[in-house]
Design a protein around this motif. Sequence first.
Motif, PDB file in Angstrom:
ATOM      1  N   UNK A   8       9.199 -80.015  93.988  1.00 65.12           N
ATOM      2  CA  UNK A   8       9.177 -81.468  94.180  1.00 65.12           C
ATOM      3  C   UNK A   8       8.015 -81.813  95.116  1.00 65.12           C
ATOM      4  N   UNK A   9       6.989 -82.454  94.574  1.00 69.00           N
ATOM      5  CA  UNK A   9       5.803 -82.764  95.379  1.00 69.00           C
ATOM      6  C   UNK A   9       5.822 -84.243  95.771  1.00 69.00           C
ATOM      7  N   UNK A 107      -1.498 -81.219  95.155  1.00 65.00           N
ATOM      8  CA  UNK A 107      -0.683 -81.563  93.977  1.00 65.00           C
ATOM      9  C   UNK A 107      -1.419 -81.156  92.699  1.00 65.00           C
ATOM     10  N   UNK A 108      -2.720 -81.446  92.649  1.00 66.88           N
ATOM     11  CA  UNK A 108      -3.511 -81.093  91.457  1.00 66.88           C
ATOM     12  C   UNK A 108      -3.528 -79.586  91.241  1.00 66.88           C
ATOM     13  N   UNK A 121       6.349 -84.433  90.401  1.00 67.90           N
ATOM     14  CA  UNK A 121       5.448 -84.999  91.405  1.00 67.90           C
ATOM     15  C   UNK A 121       5.731 -86.501  91.576  1.00 67.90           C
ATOM     16  N   UNK A 122       5.801 -86.905  92.836  1.00 69.52           N
ATOM     17  CA  UNK A 122       6.126 -88.306  93.163  1.00 69.52           C
ATOM     18  C   UNK A 122       5.087 -88.832  94.142  1.00 69.52           C
ATOM     19  N   UNK A 123       4.503 -89.984  93.822  1.00 69.86           N
ATOM     20  CA  UNK A 123       3.534 -90.603  94.729  1.00 69.86           C
ATOM     21  C   UNK A 123       4.159 -91.845  95.350  1.00 69.86           C
ATOM     22  N   UNK A 164       0.422 -88.526  89.003  1.00 68.58           N
ATOM     23  CA  UNK A 164       1.788 -88.112  89.371  1.00 68.58           C
ATOM     24  C   UNK A 164       2.798 -88.512  88.295  1.00 68.58           C
ATOM     25  N   UNK A 165       3.932 -87.786  88.221  1.00 60.31           N
ATOM     26  CA  UNK A 165       4.965 -88.114  87.229  1.00 60.31           C
ATOM     27  C   UNK A 165       5.637 -89.451  87.533  1.00 60.31           C
TER      28      UNK A 165
END
Length: 212
Positions: A8-9, A107-108, A121-123, A164-165
């Motif tokens: 989980x990012x 993240x990348x 991934x969450x921004x 991001x997702x």
Amino acid sequence: MTRRGLLIILSSPSGAGKSTLAKRLRAWDPEIRFSVSATTRAARPGEVDGQDYHFVDEDAFKRMVHDRQMLEHAHVFGNFYGSPLGPVEAAIEAGQDVLFDIDWQGAQQIQKSPLASSVLSVFLLPPSIIELRRRLESRGQDSAEVIAKRMNRSWDEISHWDGYNYVLVNDDLDATEEKLKTIVTAERLRASQQPGLVDHVRHLQSEFEGHE
Ligand code: ADP
Ligand code: 5GP
């Protein structure tokens, strides 16, 4: 039934709320492991070595990178930061989720790594730039100079939002927390995160055929 752990990012410009939401997510589910990054920056008051970060010097950091002990690493605000690989692999194999508070560069890199299929991934976006500055100031941890540096870099971070997702505008903290918990709950149910399903469906099939 076994499941694969998620990576989980959480990323955002500094001050948008990553560490606050990371703490809340882990209070909600203490089974979630936190990826303790290594960094060459100095500890802030209240930060605990080994808990918030592994505080290391540049030589030790470079050795870890050279020995391929980092899942990802980046240079941020004049310091090196990286996520040690060992604890992440151990947690994922044990079916535990790992939470990362890292920037877009990290993240990348993880999204291109062999663990990419398990990434969530969450921004986090701030409601406004004025509020972002207010939050950095209200945190009371950084000098005016450091705050100015972080504000200057915030657009660079924000400009990577679409890699991001999920993207959440962190306006009301409780509402954002609820959304994050909903996302994690749903992502744990991805078919690819549940390797035990194959056996379960095989079992259903044998039961089904027994009924014919
Ligand atoms: P980051 O880890 O992204 O740098 P923090 O989690 O440290 O950001 O948050 C910065 C400051 O803003 C903290 O003082 C925190 O309590 C506050 N904060 C975080 N989210 C919200 C929110 N939704 N509304 C108001 N204040 C917030
Ligand atoms: P801070 O110094 O405020 O703790 O963190 C500064 C920035 O570095 C934040 O955007 C944070 O997410 C990022 N960061 C922290 N640890 C890592 C890491 O291990 N890798 C990467 N790529 N970024 C990190």
